[in-house]
Write a protein that holds these residues in place. Structure first.
Motif, PDB file in Angstrom:
ATOM      1  N   MET A   1       0.847  -1.184   0.000  1.00  0.00           N
ATOM      2  CA  MET A   1       0.000   0.000   0.000  1.00  0.00           C
ATOM      3  C   MET A   1       0.888   1.242   0.000  1.00  0.00           C
ATOM      4  N   ASN A   2       0.561   2.200  -0.844  1.00  0.00           N
ATOM      5  CA  ASN A   2       1.343   3.430  -0.943  1.00  0.00           C
ATOM      6  C   ASN A   2       0.983   4.383   0.184  1.00  0.00           C
ATOM      7  N   ASP A   3       2.008   5.084   0.670  1.00  0.00           N
ATOM      8  CA  ASP A   3       1.764   6.112   1.674  1.00  0.00           C
ATOM      9  C   ASP A   3       1.087   7.302   1.016  1.00  0.00           C
ATOM     10  N   SER A   4       0.290   8.016   1.788  1.00  0.00           N
ATOM     11  CA  SER A   4      -0.329   9.241   1.288  1.00  0.00           C
ATOM     12  C   SER A   4       0.751  10.310   1.152  1.00  0.00           C
ATOM     13  N   PRO A   5       0.503  11.339   0.343  1.00  0.00           N
ATOM     14  CA  PRO A   5       1.482  12.434   0.261  1.00  0.00           C
ATOM     15  C   PRO A   5       1.807  13.030   1.637  1.00  0.00           C
ATOM     16  N   PHE A   6       0.802  13.161   2.507  1.00  0.00           N
ATOM     17  CA  PHE A   6       1.066  13.694   3.849  1.00  0.00           C
ATOM     18  C   PHE A   6       2.044  12.797   4.606  1.00  0.00           C
ATOM     19  N   ASP A   7       1.823  11.479   4.553  1.00  0.00           N
ATOM     20  CA  ASP A   7       2.719  10.546   5.249  1.00  0.00           C
ATOM     21  C   ASP A   7       4.140  10.634   4.693  1.00  0.00           C
ATOM     22  N   THR A   8       4.254  10.749   3.371  1.00  0.00           N
ATOM     23  CA  THR A   8       5.571  10.855   2.752  1.00  0.00           C
ATOM     24  C   THR A   8       6.254  12.163   3.138  1.00  0.00           C
ATOM     25  N   VAL A   9       5.510  13.267   3.143  1.00  0.00           N
ATOM     26  CA  VAL A   9       6.072  14.548   3.576  1.00  0.00           C
ATOM     27  C   VAL A   9       6.590  14.418   5.008  1.00  0.00           C
ATOM     28  N   CYS A  10       5.819  13.800   5.872  1.00  0.00           N
ATOM     29  CA  CYS A  10       6.237  13.633   7.272  1.00  0.00           C
ATOM     30  C   CYS A  10       7.494  12.774   7.375  1.00  0.00           C
ATOM     31  N   THR A  11       7.548  11.692   6.628  1.00  0.00           N
ATOM     32  CA  THR A  11       8.711  10.810   6.648  1.00  0.00           C
ATOM     33  C   THR A  11       9.959  11.548   6.195  1.00  0.00           C
TER      34      THR A  11
ATOM     35  N   ILE B   1       6.580  27.299  -3.012  1.00  0.00           N
ATOM     36  CA  ILE B   1       7.363  26.788  -1.879  1.00  0.00           C
ATOM     37  C   ILE B   1       7.465  27.845  -0.778  1.00  0.00           C
ATOM     38  N   PHE B   2       7.755  29.076  -1.166  1.00  0.00           N
ATOM     39  CA  PHE B   2       7.943  30.123  -0.160  1.00  0.00           C
ATOM     40  C   PHE B   2       6.636  30.563   0.492  1.00  0.00           C
ATOM     41  N   LYS B   3       5.511  30.205  -0.100  1.00  0.00           N
ATOM     42  CA  LYS B   3       4.211  30.505   0.506  1.00  0.00           C
ATOM     43  C   LYS B   3       3.816  29.452   1.540  1.00  0.00           C
ATOM     44  N   ALA B   4       4.421  28.275   1.468  1.00  0.00           N
ATOM     45  CA  ALA B   4       4.050  27.188   2.372  1.00  0.00           C
ATOM     46  C   ALA B   4       4.480  27.512   3.798  1.00  0.00           C
ATOM     47  N   ARG B   5       3.512  27.551   4.682  1.00  0.00           N
ATOM     48  CA  ARG B   5       3.810  27.808   6.100  1.00  0.00           C
ATOM     49  C   ARG B   5       3.692  26.540   6.931  1.00  0.00           C
ATOM     50  N   THR B   6       2.743  25.691   6.562  1.00  0.00           N
ATOM     51  CA  THR B   6       2.459  24.509   7.372  1.00  0.00           C
ATOM     52  C   THR B   6       2.747  23.229   6.588  1.00  0.00           C
ATOM     53  N   VAL B   7       2.729  22.124   7.296  1.00  0.00           N
ATOM     54  CA  VAL B   7       2.904  20.818   6.662  1.00  0.00           C
ATOM     55  C   VAL B   7       1.763  20.573   5.674  1.00  0.00           C
ATOM     56  N   ALA B   8       0.564  20.987   6.011  1.00  0.00           N
ATOM     57  CA  ALA B   8      -0.576  20.839   5.096  1.00  0.00           C
ATOM     58  C   ALA B   8      -0.363  21.663   3.827  1.00  0.00           C
ATOM     59  N   ASP B   9       0.167  22.883   3.958  1.00  0.00           N
ATOM     60  CA  ASP B   9       0.455  23.705   2.783  1.00  0.00           C
ATOM     61  C   ASP B   9       1.435  22.984   1.857  1.00  0.00           C
ATOM     62  N   LEU B  10       2.496  22.435   2.433  1.00  0.00           N
ATOM     63  CA  LEU B  10       3.499  21.728   1.652  1.00  0.00           C
ATOM     64  C   LEU B  10       2.898  20.495   0.975  1.00  0.00           C
TER      65      LEU B  10
ATOM     66  N   ASP C   1      -0.220  20.061   0.132  1.00  0.00           N
ATOM     67  CA  ASP C   1      -1.102  20.534  -0.941  1.00  0.00           C
ATOM     68  C   ASP C   1      -0.311  20.899  -2.192  1.00  0.00           C
ATOM     69  N   ILE C   2       0.838  21.538  -2.019  1.00  0.00           N
ATOM     70  CA  ILE C   2       1.685  21.905  -3.149  1.00  0.00           C
ATOM     71  C   ILE C   2       2.181  20.646  -3.868  1.00  0.00           C
ATOM     72  N   ILE C   3       2.582  19.646  -3.097  1.00  0.00           N
ATOM     73  CA  ILE C   3       3.050  18.378  -3.672  1.00  0.00           C
ATOM     74  C   ILE C   3       1.918  17.721  -4.447  1.00  0.00           C
ATOM     75  N   THR C   4       0.752  17.636  -3.835  1.00  0.00           N
ATOM     76  CA  THR C   4      -0.397  16.983  -4.466  1.00  0.00           C
ATOM     77  C   THR C   4      -0.780  17.698  -5.761  1.00  0.00           C
ATOM     78  N   LYS C   5      -0.791  19.019  -5.731  1.00  0.00           N
ATOM     79  CA  LYS C   5      -1.117  19.789  -6.930  1.00  0.00           C
ATOM     80  C   LYS C   5      -0.101  19.526  -8.039  1.00  0.00           C
ATOM     81  N   ALA C   6       1.179  19.519  -7.692  1.00  0.00           N
ATOM     82  CA  ALA C   6       2.224  19.282  -8.691  1.00  0.00           C
ATOM     83  C   ALA C   6       2.116  17.874  -9.275  1.00  0.00           C
ATOM     84  N   MET C   7       1.755  16.907  -8.459  1.00  0.00           N
ATOM     85  CA  MET C   7       1.621  15.527  -8.938  1.00  0.00           C
ATOM     86  C   MET C   7       0.479  15.397  -9.937  1.00  0.00           C
TER      87      MET C   7
ATOM     88  N   LYS D   1      11.518  12.270  -5.034  1.00  0.00           N
ATOM     89  CA  LYS D   1      10.609  11.172  -4.707  1.00  0.00           C
ATOM     90  C   LYS D   1       9.462  11.096  -5.705  1.00  0.00           C
ATOM     91  N   TYR D   2       8.870  12.227  -6.022  1.00  0.00           N
ATOM     92  CA  TYR D   2       7.686  12.259  -6.874  1.00  0.00           C
ATOM     93  C   TYR D   2       7.990  12.638  -8.331  1.00  0.00           C
TER      94      TYR D   2
END
Length: 94
Positions: free
Chosen positions: A1-11, A62-71, A73-79, A52-53
């Motif tokens: 099972m693949n990790d979610s983008p949030f889980d991967t960001v945390c890792t 990138i410079f607008k990202a303040r939180t882990v959720a922001d980051l 979201d940016i990853i998910t959008k780019a994917m 990774k992606y």
């Protein structure tokens, strides 16, 4: 099972910031408040996520990202908006 983008960001954050599994990371956690966070380590995090992606993140986003959720979201959008480069001619069998 693949990790979610949030889980991967945390890792990747845990790895690049030398965090332990006991250090909490929540979606609303401000990136700059994470243990050992500094601009160089956060840039290493971005670079690791791009590798990774197989994506390229926009510096302005990138410079607008303040939180882990922001980051995340940016990853998910780019994917979802970036298409992998096509294979060079001659390698596809055509």
């Amino acid at each position: 099972m693949n990790d979610s983008p949030f889980d991967t960001v945390c890792t990747i954050l845990r790895t690049t910031l030398d965090m332990t599994d006991q250090d909490p990371i929540e979606p609303g956690t401000v990136l700059e408040t994470l243990p050992n966070a500094d601009s160089l380590r956060l840039l290493r995090t971005i670079s690791a996520l791009e590798r990774k992606y197989d994506i390229e993140l926009d510096d302005a986003d990138i410079f607008k990202a303040r939180t882990v959720a922001d980051l995340t979201d940016i990853i998910t959008k780019a994917m979802t908006t970036q298409v992998a480069p096509s294979a060079p001619r001659g390698l596809t069998g055509k």
